[in-house]
Enzyme design. Structure first.
Site, PDB file in Angstrom:
ATOM      1  N   HIS A   9     -49.144  52.579  -2.732  1.00  0.00           N
ATOM      2  CA  HIS A   9     -50.391  52.729  -1.929  1.00  0.00           C
ATOM      3  C   HIS A   9     -51.750  53.432  -3.075  1.00  0.00           C
ATOM      4  O   HIS A   9     -52.527  52.675  -3.284  1.00  0.00           O
ATOM      5  CB  HIS A   9     -50.492  52.478  -0.713  1.00  0.00           C
ATOM      6  CG  HIS A   9     -50.508  53.850  -0.403  1.00  0.00           C
ATOM      7  ND1 HIS A   9     -49.604  54.027   0.245  1.00  0.00           N
ATOM      8  CD2 HIS A   9     -51.752  54.897   0.709  1.00  0.00           C
ATOM      9  CE1 HIS A   9     -49.293  55.736   0.358  1.00  0.00           C
ATOM     10  NE2 HIS A   9     -50.703  55.705   0.768  1.00  0.00           N
ATOM     11  N   SER A  68     -51.022  62.329  -5.758  1.00  0.00           N
ATOM     12  CA  SER A  68     -50.469  63.995  -6.160  1.00  0.00           C
ATOM     13  C   SER A  68     -49.430  63.815  -7.044  1.00  0.00           C
ATOM     14  O   SER A  68     -50.104  64.299  -8.272  1.00  0.00           O
ATOM     15  CB  SER A  68     -50.551  64.449  -5.508  1.00  0.00           C
ATOM     16  OG  SER A  68     -49.211  64.840  -5.144  1.00  0.00           O
ATOM     17  N   GLY A  69     -48.976  62.750  -7.627  1.00  0.00           N
ATOM     18  CA  GLY A  69     -47.518  62.828  -8.271  1.00  0.00           C
ATOM     19  C   GLY A  69     -46.923  63.051  -8.362  1.00  0.00           C
ATOM     20  O   GLY A  69     -45.362  63.298  -8.619  1.00  0.00           O
ATOM     21  N   GLY A  71     -44.217  63.499  -5.726  1.00  0.00           N
ATOM     22  CA  GLY A  71     -43.227  63.095  -4.767  1.00  0.00           C
ATOM     23  C   GLY A  71     -42.602  61.653  -4.941  1.00  0.00           C
ATOM     24  O   GLY A  71     -41.664  62.356  -5.377  1.00  0.00           O
ATOM     25  N   GLU A  72     -43.616  61.204  -6.067  1.00  0.00           N
ATOM     26  CA  GLU A  72     -43.290  60.600  -6.938  1.00  0.00           C
ATOM     27  C   GLU A  72     -42.166  60.929  -7.832  1.00  0.00           C
ATOM     28  O   GLU A  72     -41.186  60.933  -8.251  1.00  0.00           O
ATOM     29  CB  GLU A  72     -44.540  59.922  -8.108  1.00  0.00           C
ATOM     30  CG  GLU A  72     -45.486  58.779  -6.721  1.00  0.00           C
ATOM     31  CD  GLU A  72     -46.126  59.904  -5.544  1.00  0.00           C
ATOM     32  OE1 GLU A  72     -46.474  59.313  -4.436  1.00  0.00           O
ATOM     33  OE2 GLU A  72     -46.609  61.026  -6.264  1.00  0.00           O
ATOM     34  N   HIS A  99     -40.923  69.184 -25.957  1.00  0.00           N
ATOM     35  CA  HIS A  99     -40.192  69.890 -25.119  1.00  0.00           C
ATOM     36  C   HIS A  99     -38.964  69.860 -23.941  1.00  0.00           C
ATOM     37  O   HIS A  99     -37.750  71.031 -24.721  1.00  0.00           O
ATOM     38  CB  HIS A  99     -40.585  71.417 -25.032  1.00  0.00           C
ATOM     39  CG  HIS A  99     -41.828  72.056 -25.709  1.00  0.00           C
ATOM     40  ND1 HIS A  99     -42.039  73.238 -25.274  1.00  0.00           N
ATOM     41  CD2 HIS A  99     -41.673  71.757 -27.028  1.00  0.00           C
ATOM     42  CE1 HIS A  99     -43.020  73.852 -26.242  1.00  0.00           C
ATOM     43  NE2 HIS A  99     -43.006  72.999 -27.709  1.00  0.00           N
ATOM     44  N   ASN A 100     -39.277  68.899 -23.425  1.00  0.00           N
ATOM     45  CA  ASN A 100     -38.626  68.662 -22.364  1.00  0.00           C
ATOM     46  C   ASN A 100     -37.828  67.640 -22.417  1.00  0.00           C
ATOM     47  O   ASN A 100     -36.870  67.004 -21.635  1.00  0.00           O
ATOM     48  CB  ASN A 100     -39.059  68.606 -21.308  1.00  0.00           C
ATOM     49  CG  ASN A 100     -39.645  70.110 -20.783  1.00  0.00           C
ATOM     50  OD1 ASN A 100     -40.906  69.851 -20.476  1.00  0.00           O
ATOM     51  ND2 ASN A 100     -39.149  70.618 -20.516  1.00  0.00           N
ATOM     52  N   ARG A 110     -55.400  60.415  -7.746  1.00  0.00           N
ATOM     53  CA  ARG A 110     -56.098  60.596  -6.695  1.00  0.00           C
ATOM     54  C   ARG A 110     -56.678  62.407  -7.609  1.00  0.00           C
ATOM     55  O   ARG A 110     -58.346  62.618  -6.622  1.00  0.00           O
ATOM     56  CB  ARG A 110     -55.673  61.321  -5.494  1.00  0.00           C
ATOM     57  CG  ARG A 110     -55.891  59.996  -4.618  1.00  0.00           C
ATOM     58  CD  ARG A 110     -55.134  60.493  -3.370  1.00  0.00           C
ATOM     59  NE  ARG A 110     -55.392  58.926  -2.665  1.00  0.00           N
ATOM     60  CZ  ARG A 110     -54.575  58.608  -1.627  1.00  0.00           C
ATOM     61  NH1 ARG A 110     -54.131  59.783  -1.103  1.00  0.00           N
ATOM     62  NH2 ARG A 110     -53.835  58.235  -0.940  1.00  0.00           N
ATOM     63  N   ARG A 134     -34.112  74.710 -29.842  1.00  0.00           N
ATOM     64  CA  ARG A 134     -33.660  76.168 -28.368  1.00  0.00           C
ATOM     65  C   ARG A 134     -33.883  75.003 -27.302  1.00  0.00           C
ATOM     66  O   ARG A 134     -33.698  75.183 -26.260  1.00  0.00           O
ATOM     67  CB  ARG A 134     -34.857  77.014 -28.585  1.00  0.00           C
ATOM     68  CG  ARG A 134     -36.437  76.532 -28.654  1.00  0.00           C
ATOM     69  CD  ARG A 134     -36.813  77.902 -29.005  1.00  0.00           C
ATOM     70  NE  ARG A 134     -38.360  77.627 -29.297  1.00  0.00           N
ATOM     71  CZ  ARG A 134     -39.935  77.071 -28.759  1.00  0.00           C
ATOM     72  NH1 ARG A 134     -39.734  78.024 -27.614  1.00  0.00           N
ATOM     73  NH2 ARG A 134     -40.538  77.014 -29.227  1.00  0.00           N
ATOM     74  N   ARG A 138     -31.864  73.489 -23.723  1.00  0.00           N
ATOM     75  CA  ARG A 138     -32.462  74.157 -22.321  1.00  0.00           C
ATOM     76  C   ARG A 138     -31.664  72.787 -21.902  1.00  0.00           C
ATOM     77  O   ARG A 138     -31.619  72.741 -20.311  1.00  0.00           O
ATOM     78  CB  ARG A 138     -33.450  74.327 -22.348  1.00  0.00           C
ATOM     79  CG  ARG A 138     -34.006  75.491 -22.783  1.00  0.00           C
ATOM     80  CD  ARG A 138     -35.073  75.695 -22.898  1.00  0.00           C
ATOM     81  NE  ARG A 138     -35.172  77.687 -23.931  1.00  0.00           N
ATOM     82  CZ  ARG A 138     -36.345  78.213 -24.731  1.00  0.00           C
ATOM     83  NH1 ARG A 138     -37.103  76.944 -24.871  1.00  0.00           N
ATOM     84  NH2 ARG A 138     -36.224  79.403 -25.038  1.00  0.00           N
TER      85      ARG A 138
END
Length: 149
Positions: A9, A68-69, A71-72, A99-100, A110, A134, A138
């Site tokens: 929501h 907030s992002g 928990g998602e 990198h990831n 929000r 590198r 990782r």
């Protein structure tokens, strides 16, 4: 590009905005909800299926959105094969991919204007994994752990 998207929501309005933006940009968007505003909905019920879809379809990317992002991102990262990154500025969007090799972006609706969030998404989608040894090493360590546990 196939882009999977999900929001609770708190991210409902941003999700709608991004779906239109992505479609206008020629992306194939798969919506994992929420399709109706419900202040009591639960982000795992949308974000986990979004993550599962991204993991099942190599080459696709995902977007998960909440207040907030955080928990998602956590929910999406429960899925084997997902590397979800919380993005809050352009640099984190670039680095998440370069990198990831992140395949899911998490955004806090929000925390940003719709235009800022859209910019982060566009940067994320346009950025490729660097392939640098590198970084690959990782990521391989994380994949190895994920496959053993």
């Amino acid at each position: 590009m196939r882009v999977h998207i999900a929001a609770d929501h708190a991210g409902f309005e941003l999700r709608n905005y991004l779906i239109e933006m992505l479609k206008e940009g020629g992306h194939d968007v798969v919506d994992h909800g929420a399709t109706e505003y419900d202040a009591l909905d639960a982000y795992p019920t949308m974000c986990i299926p979004c993550g599962e879809a991204v993991a099942a379809e190599p080459g696709s990317l995902g977007i998960v959105i909440g207040g907030s992002g955080n928990g998602e991102q956590m929910a999406a990262n429960l899925v084997k094969g997902v590397r979800a990154a919380l993005v809050w500025n352009e640099a984190t969007a670039v680095l998440a991919r370069e990198h990831n090799d992140a395949n899911v972006i998490a955004i806090g609706a929000r925390q940003h204007t719709m235009e800022e969030a859209a910019h982060f998404v566009n940067v994320f989608l346009a950025t490729e994994f660097s392939g640098d040894s590198r970084h690959a090493y990782r990521i391989g360590l994380m994949s190895e752990y994920e496959n053993k546990h």
